[in-house]
Design a protein around this motif. Structure first.
Motif, PDB file in Angstrom:
ATOM      1  N   ASP A  89      22.920   5.615  41.989  1.00 18.87           N
ATOM      2  CA  ASP A  89      24.197   4.903  42.117  1.00 18.87           C
ATOM      3  C   ASP A  89      25.332   5.854  41.761  1.00 18.87           C
ATOM      4  OD1 ASP A  89      22.893   2.479  42.744  1.00 18.87           O
ATOM      5  OD2 ASP A  89      22.535   2.121  40.616  1.00 18.87           O
TER       6      ASP A  89
ATOM      7  N   ARG B 262      31.139   3.185  35.759  1.00 22.65           N
ATOM      8  CA  ARG B 262      30.137   2.367  35.092  1.00 22.65           C
ATOM      9  C   ARG B 262      28.751   2.865  35.462  1.00 22.65           C
ATOM     10  NH1 ARG B 262      26.978  -2.198  36.234  1.00 22.65           N
ATOM     11  NH2 ARG B 262      26.861  -3.756  34.550  1.00 22.65           N
TER      12      ARG B 262
ATOM     13  N   ALA C 161      24.745   1.433  35.379  1.00 29.28           N
ATOM     14  CA  ALA C 161      23.961   0.216  35.191  1.00 29.28           C
ATOM     15  C   ALA C 161      22.935   0.362  34.073  1.00 29.28           C
ATOM     16  CB  ALA C 161      23.262  -0.157  36.499  1.00 29.28           C
TER      17      ALA C 161
ATOM     18  N   SER D  85      23.912  -1.521  30.452  1.00 34.36           N
ATOM     19  CA  SER D  85      24.977  -0.833  31.172  1.00 34.36           C
ATOM     20  C   SER D  85      26.026  -0.271  30.213  1.00 34.36           C
ATOM     21  CB  SER D  85      25.652  -1.791  32.158  1.00 34.36           C
ATOM     22  OG  SER D  85      26.282  -2.857  31.464  1.00 34.36           O
TER      23      SER D  85
END
Length: 407
Positions: free
Chosen positions: A135, A152, A154, A207
């Motif tokens: 990601d 961010r 996860a 996260s």
């Protein structure tokens, strides 16, 4: 008791590899006492990580000149395995710590390596990692002499219990991934309390939000004048961490079999309607057959995991410039084989032990479900089928895996 306590005298540190493995066994014994209660409480494992620090295991790979043990990866893998026998979550945390403590050697410059290893070893620091390259949700901007992380992740294993965090993100406008080691406790890093999975519950793998975390370009791992200088050695991060997985899977499976045999010897009742009735369940043919099958499979998996450990140690402790893509590929195949074998074997053990412990062993207070939950959760990290396919391509076509973020 819902937190780990110990009274061991660990002021004297081991001086041999076996001494450190024995020390890890002592730590595992402490963890095993209240592992089920702590799993259910799902509290941040501050006491457990302090246990790892107090025992000296955190600086196992650290340089001797800075107070570390100066041990090799074969010892680190065995130590990870031993700790996981007592608590799979803490075994994972320690194994990940070893990978992130070594990450500078994998990708950084000589100067960066020296600085990181002195920092974590002298301070007995523990690593976490906000790394999930699948990601691309952490964006890096170039602001002159600094890079700035925003976004961010996860997953951030080790989060709240770490002193240092490895960040990974993508430089805006490029496909360049940049790793940097930063203090975990700062305003720009907020760890969320959202890890509540069925297994590996104490790994703090939830996260994390990253806001304006600034890092000097000089601390961007492996970058010189804003350019990365690649080596085959850089790509060993994936086989190294995949073998960490295999070792704590092995430790969890060993713990499961030990718990089950103990229960069967002490508490399982013999079946009185089989026609060849025994006074003890431990004397029943089907019980002996099952344990014999599971133990044999576990020994076979252990031998393969150890073989992979010997192979990867040779390249991890080699001169970085000397490692070739072919060497890396052959090691990756062996690690893939070890991982898929212990994943399958571990899950089989964690399932079939109920067949030879009996219905009463399924009670929550017994806790035999912990091993299956831990293995089932982490073996989903990346599909085991792709590991089998990597080995298949090597066996059938002679192809070695191309380095990716998961091979």
């Amino acid at each position: 008791m819902t937190r780990t306590e110990h009274t061991a005298d660990w002021t004297t540190r081991p001086t041999t590899a076996q001494g450190w493995i024995d020390r890890a066994g002592e730590v595992a014994a402490v963890l095993a006492v209240d592992v089920l209660e702590r799993d259910r409480a799902n509290r941040t494992p501050h006491a457990e990580v302090q246990l790892l620090k107090d025992s000296g295991l955190v600086t196992l790979l650290g340089p001797v000149e800075h107070g570390g043990a100066g041990q090799t990866w074969s010892t680190a893998y065995r130590v990870t395995r031993e700790v996981a026998r007592g608590d799979g979550s803490i075994g994972q945390l320690l194994g990940y710590h070893y990978l992130w403590a070594w990450a500078a050697r994998l990708v950084a410059t000589d100067e960066q390596i020296a600085a990181v290893e002195e920092l974590y070893t002298t301070n007995n620091f523990f690593f976490g990692g906000a790394v999930n390259p699948r990601d691309e949700d952490l964006v890096i901007t170039d602001e002159g002499d600094e890079i700035v992380y925003n976004g961010r992740k996860a997953f951030s294993t080790g989060s709240k219990v770490s002193d240092l965090t490895v960040l990974e993100g993508v430089l805006q406008g490029t496909n360049d991934h940049i790793f940097a080691i930063v203090p975990s406790k700062q305003d720009g890093i907020v760890f969320n309390d959202d890890w509540d999975n069925i297994g590996q519950r104490l790994t703090e793998s939830g996260s994390v939000e990253i806001t304006d975390v600034r890092v000097p370009w000089a601390s961007a791992a492996g970058y010189v004048d804003k350019k990365f200088r690649p080596l085959a050695y850089n790509t060993l991060n994936v086989p190294t961490i995949q073998l960490v997985f295999a070792n704590f899977y092995l430790g969890i499976a060993q713990g499961a079999l030990e718990a089950a045999t103990s229960y069967t010897r002490d508490r399982t009742r013999p079946w009185p309607y089989g026609g060849d009735n025994k006074e003890r369940a431990a004397d029943e043919f089907h019980v002996l057959d099952t344990y014999g099958d599971l133990q044999s499979k576990l020994w076979a998996a252990e031998a393969l995991v150890d073989k992979a450990g010997t192979a990867i140690e040779e390249v991890l402790h080699a001169d970085r410039e000397s490692v070739t893509p072919e060497q890396r590929g052959r090691v990756a195949v062996l690690v893939a084989a070890a991982k898929q074998r212990i994943a399958d074997t571990g899950l089989e053990i964690a399932t079939r032990i109920f067949e030879v412990t009996g219905a009463r062993a399924s009670a929550s207070k017994v806790g035999l479900d912990l091993y299956w939950r831990n293995l089932r959760t982490h073996t989903l990290h990346d599909p085991v089928a792709y590991k089998r396919a990597e080995v298949g391509r090597y066996a059938l076509l002679g192809e070695i895996p191309e380095p990716t973020w998961y091979t």
